[in-house]
Design a protein around this motif. Structure first.
Motif, PDB file in Angstrom:
ATOM      1  N   PHE A  17      13.357  -4.902   1.918  1.00  0.00           N
ATOM      2  CA  PHE A  17      13.097  -6.273   2.379  1.00  0.00           C
ATOM      3  C   PHE A  17      12.655  -7.150   1.206  1.00  0.00           C
ATOM      4  O   PHE A  17      13.212  -8.240   0.994  1.00  0.00           O
ATOM      5  N   ARG A  18      11.677  -6.659   0.421  1.00  0.00           N
ATOM      6  CA  ARG A  18      11.163  -7.462  -0.696  1.00  0.00           C
ATOM      7  C   ARG A  18      12.285  -7.880  -1.642  1.00  0.00           C
ATOM      8  O   ARG A  18      12.299  -8.992  -2.142  1.00  0.00           O
ATOM      9  N   ARG A  19      13.218  -6.961  -1.900  1.00  0.00           N
ATOM     10  CA  ARG A  19      14.247  -7.181  -2.931  1.00  0.00           C
ATOM     11  C   ARG A  19      15.613  -7.522  -2.358  1.00  0.00           C
ATOM     12  O   ARG A  19      16.612  -7.472  -3.091  1.00  0.00           O
ATOM     13  N   VAL A  74       6.380   7.721  -4.221  1.00  0.00           N
ATOM     14  CA  VAL A  74       6.295   7.055  -5.528  1.00  0.00           C
ATOM     15  C   VAL A  74       4.910   6.432  -5.720  1.00  0.00           C
ATOM     16  O   VAL A  74       4.239   6.656  -6.728  1.00  0.00           O
ATOM     17  N   ASP A  75       4.486   5.643  -4.735  1.00  0.00           N
ATOM     18  CA  ASP A  75       3.160   5.008  -4.784  1.00  0.00           C
ATOM     19  C   ASP A  75       2.782   4.537  -3.390  1.00  0.00           C
ATOM     20  O   ASP A  75       3.615   4.578  -2.463  1.00  0.00           O
ATOM     21  N   PHE A  76       1.551   4.122  -3.212  1.00  0.00           N
ATOM     22  CA  PHE A  76       1.120   3.613  -1.899  1.00  0.00           C
ATOM     23  C   PHE A  76      -0.202   2.882  -2.045  1.00  0.00           C
ATOM     24  O   PHE A  76      -0.889   3.001  -3.054  1.00  0.00           O
ATOM     25  N   GLY A 118      -4.696 -14.361  -4.183  1.00  0.00           N
ATOM     26  CA  GLY A 118      -3.467 -13.586  -4.454  1.00  0.00           C
ATOM     27  C   GLY A 118      -3.735 -12.129  -4.779  1.00  0.00           C
ATOM     28  O   GLY A 118      -3.005 -11.523  -5.560  1.00  0.00           O
ATOM     29  N   ASP A 119      -4.791 -11.554  -4.187  1.00  0.00           N
ATOM     30  CA  ASP A 119      -5.113 -10.124  -4.375  1.00  0.00           C
ATOM     31  C   ASP A 119      -5.105  -9.712  -5.858  1.00  0.00           C
ATOM     32  O   ASP A 119      -4.348  -8.815  -6.257  1.00  0.00           O
ATOM     33  N   PRO A 120      -5.944 -10.341  -6.695  1.00  0.00           N
ATOM     34  CA  PRO A 120      -5.877 -10.018  -8.132  1.00  0.00           C
ATOM     35  C   PRO A 120      -6.314  -8.582  -8.445  1.00  0.00           C
ATOM     36  O   PRO A 120      -7.208  -8.042  -7.800  1.00  0.00           O
ATOM     37  N   ALA A 168       6.674   1.986 -10.829  1.00  0.00           N
ATOM     38  CA  ALA A 168       7.540   1.182  -9.960  1.00  0.00           C
ATOM     39  C   ALA A 168       6.840  -0.153  -9.737  1.00  0.00           C
ATOM     40  O   ALA A 168       5.658  -0.310 -10.085  1.00  0.00           O
ATOM     41  N   GLY A 169       7.561  -1.100  -9.175  1.00  0.00           N
ATOM     42  CA  GLY A 169       6.961  -2.362  -8.768  1.00  0.00           C
ATOM     43  C   GLY A 169       6.176  -3.046  -9.866  1.00  0.00           C
ATOM     44  O   GLY A 169       6.658  -3.189 -10.997  1.00  0.00           O
ATOM     45  N   SER A 170       4.948  -3.472  -9.535  1.00  0.00           N
ATOM     46  CA  SER A 170       4.170  -4.275 -10.485  1.00  0.00           C
ATOM     47  C   SER A 170       3.792  -3.466 -11.723  1.00  0.00           C
ATOM     48  O   SER A 170       3.664  -4.024 -12.818  1.00  0.00           O
ATOM     49  N   PHE A 171       3.624  -2.145 -11.577  1.00  0.00           N
ATOM     50  CA  PHE A 171       3.279  -1.325 -12.752  1.00  0.00           C
ATOM     51  C   PHE A 171       4.436  -1.344 -13.756  1.00  0.00           C
ATOM     52  O   PHE A 171       4.238  -1.563 -14.953  1.00  0.00           O
ATOM     53  N   ALA A 172       5.653  -1.132 -13.248  1.00  0.00           N
ATOM     54  CA  ALA A 172       6.836  -1.115 -14.116  1.00  0.00           C
ATOM     55  C   ALA A 172       6.981  -2.460 -14.833  1.00  0.00           C
ATOM     56  O   ALA A 172       7.254  -2.519 -16.037  1.00  0.00           O
ATOM     57  N   PRO A 203       5.993   2.612   5.828  1.00  0.00           N
ATOM     58  CA  PRO A 203       6.950   2.138   4.801  1.00  0.00           C
ATOM     59  C   PRO A 203       6.616   0.737   4.285  1.00  0.00           C
ATOM     60  O   PRO A 203       7.140   0.319   3.257  1.00  0.00           O
ATOM     61  N   ASP A 204       5.718   0.007   4.976  1.00  0.00           N
ATOM     62  CA  ASP A 204       5.244  -1.283   4.454  1.00  0.00           C
ATOM     63  C   ASP A 204       4.305  -1.084   3.261  1.00  0.00           C
ATOM     64  O   ASP A 204       4.170  -1.983   2.432  1.00  0.00           O
ATOM     65  N   THR A 205       3.620   0.048   3.253  1.00  0.00           N
ATOM     66  CA  THR A 205       2.523   0.229   2.286  1.00  0.00           C
ATOM     67  C   THR A 205       2.759   1.381   1.316  1.00  0.00           C
ATOM     68  O   THR A 205       1.861   1.718   0.538  1.00  0.00           O
ATOM     69  N   LEU A 260     -11.058  -3.998  -0.966  1.00  0.00           N
ATOM     70  CA  LEU A 260     -10.300  -3.487  -2.106  1.00  0.00           C
ATOM     71  C   LEU A 260      -8.991  -2.916  -1.601  1.00  0.00           C
ATOM     72  O   LEU A 260      -8.978  -2.205  -0.590  1.00  0.00           O
ATOM     73  N   GLU A 261      -7.892  -3.221  -2.284  1.00  0.00           N
ATOM     74  CA  GLU A 261      -6.642  -2.524  -2.020  1.00  0.00           C
ATOM     75  C   GLU A 261      -6.561  -1.441  -3.087  1.00  0.00           C
ATOM     76  O   GLU A 261      -6.625  -1.739  -4.285  1.00  0.00           O
ATOM     77  N   VAL A 262      -6.455  -0.223  -2.641  1.00  0.00           N
ATOM     78  CA  VAL A 262      -6.465   0.917  -3.561  1.00  0.00           C
ATOM     79  C   VAL A 262      -5.033   1.402  -3.692  1.00  0.00           C
ATOM     80  O   VAL A 262      -4.409   1.789  -2.698  1.00  0.00           O
ATOM     81  N   ILE A 263      -4.493   1.370  -4.892  1.00  0.00           N
ATOM     82  CA  ILE A 263      -3.100   1.760  -5.101  1.00  0.00           C
ATOM     83  C   ILE A 263      -3.044   3.020  -5.950  1.00  0.00           C
ATOM     84  O   ILE A 263      -3.611   3.064  -7.053  1.00  0.00           O
ATOM     85  N   VAL A 264      -2.400   4.039  -5.406  1.00  0.00           N
ATOM     86  CA  VAL A 264      -2.214   5.301  -6.121  1.00  0.00           C
ATOM     87  C   VAL A 264      -0.742   5.401  -6.478  1.00  0.00           C
ATOM     88  O   VAL A 264       0.119   5.076  -5.652  1.00  0.00           O
ATOM     89  N   ARG A 265      -0.467   5.809  -7.711  1.00  0.00           N
ATOM     90  CA  ARG A 265       0.931   5.894  -8.173  1.00  0.00           C
ATOM     91  C   ARG A 265       1.217   7.245  -8.801  1.00  0.00           C
ATOM     92  O   ARG A 265       0.407   7.738  -9.596  1.00  0.00           O
ATOM     93  N   ASN A 266       2.386   7.788  -8.447  1.00  0.00           N
ATOM     94  CA  ASN A 266       2.875   9.009  -9.079  1.00  0.00           C
ATOM     95  C   ASN A 266       3.972   8.719 -10.096  1.00  0.00           C
ATOM     96  O   ASN A 266       4.271   9.542 -10.946  1.00  0.00           O
TER      97      ASN A 266
HETATM   98  P1  TMP Z   1       3.114  -2.979  -6.393  1.00  0.00           P
HETATM   99  O1  TMP Z   1       3.899  -2.098  -7.306  1.00  0.00           O
HETATM  100  O2  TMP Z   1       3.871  -4.181  -5.929  1.00  0.00           O
HETATM  101  O3  TMP Z   1       1.756  -3.305  -6.961  1.00  0.00           O
HETATM  102  O4  TMP Z   1       2.842  -2.124  -5.052  1.00  0.00           O
HETATM  103  C1  TMP Z   1       2.233  -0.854  -5.100  1.00  0.00           C
HETATM  104  C2  TMP Z   1       2.242  -0.212  -3.719  1.00  0.00           C
HETATM  105  O5  TMP Z   1       1.395  -0.922  -2.831  1.00  0.00           O
HETATM  106  C3  TMP Z   1       3.596  -0.188  -3.043  1.00  0.00           C
HETATM  107  O6  TMP Z   1       3.762   1.065  -2.400  1.00  0.00           O
HETATM  108  C4  TMP Z   1       3.552  -1.287  -2.016  1.00  0.00           C
HETATM  109  C5  TMP Z   1       2.096  -1.387  -1.691  1.00  0.00           C
HETATM  110  N1  TMP Z   1       1.641  -2.759  -1.428  1.00  0.00           N
HETATM  111  C6  TMP Z   1       1.063  -3.072  -0.214  1.00  0.00           C
HETATM  112  O7  TMP Z   1       0.924  -2.214   0.663  1.00  0.00           O
HETATM  113  N2  TMP Z   1       0.627  -4.349  -0.015  1.00  0.00           N
HETATM  114  C7  TMP Z   1       0.741  -5.319  -0.958  1.00  0.00           C
HETATM  115  O8  TMP Z   1       0.333  -6.458  -0.706  1.00  0.00           O
HETATM  116  C8  TMP Z   1       1.331  -4.974  -2.213  1.00  0.00           C
HETATM  117  C9  TMP Z   1       1.496  -6.006  -3.287  1.00  0.00           C
HETATM  118  C10 TMP Z   1       1.770  -3.689  -2.405  1.00  0.00           C
END
Ligand code: TMP
Length: 248
Positions: free
Chosen positions: A215-217, A174-176, A128-130, A98-102, A196-198, A89-95
């Protein structure tokens, strides 16, 4: 501790066996990918920065009671860690949005939430990490109900600790993304990296992005941003260390 055989090569790290079956060596590369490997590049010096930053953050979290896989920094790129079975599981916490949430919910980037939010993705490159919810994770047998509860508790606590850590360095968290693993005794610990990658890390005053979104953008100044965020961490951490020494 010497590197044994190469067990796994990911997008940004290699993992080696060691003579101790309970320990692994993680080696950080300068390679960068985005959009599930579609975009590729190199960020010079990133491996060194991510290794040292992730280790500094894991040491801080451990001191504050978060169990982590960190054991010892061996050199600029290599770290000894506890061997775990990664929970997929990739666990994403947001404050803030941004990114996919926005994008997914049509919210402007930088909109702060009243309280942090959490989401899970199924760690599966082929798919694709759904995004999935807790019930999906249970249905797929990715984790037990108690494990998901533990992961959520540790993730929100980690967020509070990291938010405070970065705030003291003039940076908004912002998020991680976090990943967790299981030790042989079944306990859940924080694994992978925090870098800073994550994470999304914005200068608190100017809003300047100091993370992989450059880098992404294609925002430019990627290497400089990595060096700047590492400098913020080191300057203040040294100052804290000196203050702690004086108080002794
Ligand atoms: P997202 O807004 O693109 O979903 O990303 C949320 C957070 O997760 C952001 O801080 C970047 C990080 N992230 C990773 O570490 N690995 C990934 O593959 C993706 C898509 C995001």
């Amino acid at each position: 501790m010497e590197k044994g055989s190469l067990l796994y090569e990911g997008k940004a790290k290699r993992v080696y066996a060691t003579e101790d079956p309970a320990l692994l060596i993680v080696s950080y590369k300068d390679d960068a990918t985005a959009f599930n490997g579609l975009k590729r590049g190199t960020i010079e010096g990133k491996g060194v920065i991510n290794n040292r930053m992730s280790n500094a953050l894991m040491r801080y979290l451990a001191k504050e009671g978060i169990p982590t896989h960190y054991v010892k920094e061996l050199n600029d790129r290599d770290t000894l860690v506890k061997k775990v079975k990664i929970v997929p599981l990739e666990v994403i916490v947001r404050n803030m949005a941004a990114g996919s949430f926005a994008k997914n919910y049509g919210v402007e980037e930088g909109t702060a939430f009243d309280s942090p939010t959490i989401e899970f993705s199924y760690k599966n490159d082929a798919l694709g990490d759904p995004l999935l919810n807790e019930y999906h994770a249970l249905a797929l047998g990715l984790a037990a109900p108690e494990e998901i509860e533990e992961i959520k508790t540790l993730s929100f606590r980690t967020n509070e600790l990291l938010k405070a850590f970065w705030l003291a360095r003039g940076v908004t968290l912002v998020d991680f993304k976090l990943e967790f693993g299981r030790l042989p005794d079944g306990s859940i610990i924080l694994a992978d990296e925090i870098s800073p990658d994550t994470c999304r890390l914005w200068d608190s005053e100017t809003g300047k992005k100091l993370d992989k979104d450059r880098f992404r953008r294609d925002l430019g100044g990627v290497e400089e941003a990595y060096r700047e965020i590492m400098g913020r961490l080191e300057d203040r951490t040294e100052a804290d260390g000196a203050a702690a020494d004086e108080n002794r």
